[in-house]
Design a protein around this motif. Structure first.
Motif, mmCIF file in Angstrom:
data_model
loop_
_atom_site.group_PDB
_atom_site.id
_atom_site.type_symbol
_atom_site.label_atom_id
_atom_site.label_comp_id
_atom_site.label_asym_id
_atom_site.label_seq_id
_atom_site.Cartn_x
_atom_site.Cartn_y
_atom_site.Cartn_z
ATOM 1 N N GLN A 45 0.970 0.198 3.519
ATOM 2 C CA GLN A 45 0.992 0.275 2.063
ATOM 3 C C GLN A 45 0.745 -1.131 1.543
ATOM 4 O OE1 GLN A 45 4.916 2.335 1.638
ATOM 5 N NE2 GLN A 45 3.918 3.267 -0.136
ATOM 6 N N ARG A 46 0.327 -1.217 0.273
ATOM 7 C CA ARG A 46 0.219 -2.522 -0.368
ATOM 8 C C ARG A 46 1.596 -3.172 -0.379
ATOM 9 N NH1 ARG A 46 -3.892 -3.908 -4.042
ATOM 10 N NH2 ARG A 46 -2.689 -5.839 -4.127
ATOM 11 N N PRO A 67 6.873 -2.511 0.192
ATOM 12 C CA PRO A 67 5.657 -1.708 -0.006
ATOM 13 C C PRO A 67 5.645 -0.953 -1.325
ATOM 14 C CG PRO A 67 7.141 -0.612 1.518
ATOM 15 C CD PRO A 67 7.780 -1.928 1.165
ATOM 16 N N PHE A 68 4.418 -0.637 -1.785
ATOM 17 C CA PHE A 68 4.243 0.217 -2.963
ATOM 18 C C PHE A 68 2.917 0.944 -2.856
ATOM 19 C CE2 PHE A 68 2.018 -3.636 -4.191
ATOM 20 C CZ PHE A 68 0.935 -3.195 -4.926
ATOM 21 N N GLY A 69 2.786 2.026 -3.602
ATOM 22 C CA GLY A 69 1.519 2.753 -3.671
ATOM 23 C C GLY A 69 1.318 3.747 -2.551
ATOM 24 N N ASP A 70 0.071 4.200 -2.449
ATOM 25 C CA ASP A 70 -0.310 5.208 -1.460
ATOM 26 C C ASP A 70 -0.275 4.646 -0.039
ATOM 27 O OD1 ASP A 70 -0.777 6.927 -3.572
ATOM 28 O OD2 ASP A 70 -2.958 6.705 -3.523
ATOM 29 N N PRO A 91 -6.082 0.335 -1.026
ATOM 30 C CA PRO A 91 -6.090 0.417 -2.490
ATOM 31 C C PRO A 91 -6.371 -0.944 -3.101
ATOM 32 C CG PRO A 91 -4.070 1.358 -1.592
ATOM 33 C CD PRO A 91 -4.784 0.683 -0.475
ATOM 34 N N PHE A 92 -7.409 -1.011 -3.887
ATOM 35 C CA PHE A 92 -7.848 -2.264 -4.484
ATOM 36 C C PHE A 92 -7.065 -2.607 -5.748
ATOM 37 C CE2 PHE A 92 -11.175 -4.379 -7.212
ATOM 38 C CZ PHE A 92 -11.028 -5.619 -6.628
ATOM 39 N N CYS A 93 -6.750 -1.629 -6.556
ATOM 40 C CA CYS A 93 -6.054 -1.885 -7.821
ATOM 41 C C CYS A 93 -4.567 -2.095 -7.575
ATOM 42 C CB CYS A 93 -6.268 -0.734 -8.787
ATOM 43 S SG CYS A 93 -7.982 -0.614 -9.320
ATOM 44 N N GLY A 96 -1.793 0.502 -6.463
ATOM 45 C CA GLY A 96 -1.629 0.967 -5.097
ATOM 46 C C GLY A 96 -2.258 2.319 -4.845
ATOM 47 N N SER A 97 -3.053 2.807 -5.779
ATOM 48 C CA SER A 97 -3.672 4.126 -5.658
ATOM 49 C C SER A 97 -4.961 4.054 -4.840
ATOM 50 C CB SER A 97 -3.981 4.686 -7.046
ATOM 51 O OG SER A 97 -4.809 5.828 -6.933
#
Length: 124
Positions: A45-46, A67-70, A91-93, A96-97
């Motif tokens: 994860q990010r 961690p956060f996001g997908d 995930p670039f943004c 974290g999507s």
């Protein structure tokens, strides 16, 4: 067959970094959640980073293992110096999507290092 050398070298909680940008420096951090039994892939994860101040036109960033996001899968690769790296789409943004991804290679974060990222008011 289990690649125990990789599984023991890269483990859950390890943080990896990549840098990118044209005429500015940006850093993205990821944290390893788990390794596959074969040692060929890692679930990641990010990871958040803490802003610890400034130096000239740069923000001093220190990654965390928060961690956060997908969740996404990265592939274990050997870098040109023989170090283990993670490669894949992430995930670039900053949400974290996985709706917006980028392909890159990540190296293990150096302990206690601050990363000098170009402050957004000096970037493009």
């Amino acid at each position: 067959m289990i690649n125990t050398a990789v599984v023991e070298t890269i483990k859950a909680g390890d943080v990896f970094v990549t840098s990118w940008g044209y005429d500015q420096t940006n850093y993205d951090f990821i944290v390893v959640l788990s390794m596959s039994a074969s040692g060929k892939t890692a679930k990641c994860q990010r990871a958040h980073a803490i802003n610890e101040g400034a130096s000239g036109q740069s923000d001093l960033m220190r990654p965390t293992n928060e961690p956060f996001g997908d969740v996404f899968t990265m592939h274990v690769r050997t870098g040109y110096k023989g170090d283990l790296q993670l490669k894949g789409s992430y995930p670039f943004c900053h949400t974290g999507s996985m709706a917006n991804t980028r392909l890159d290679r990540f190296s293990k974060v150096e302990p206690k290092r601050q990363y000098e990222e170009t402050n957004s008011m000096f970037g493009h």
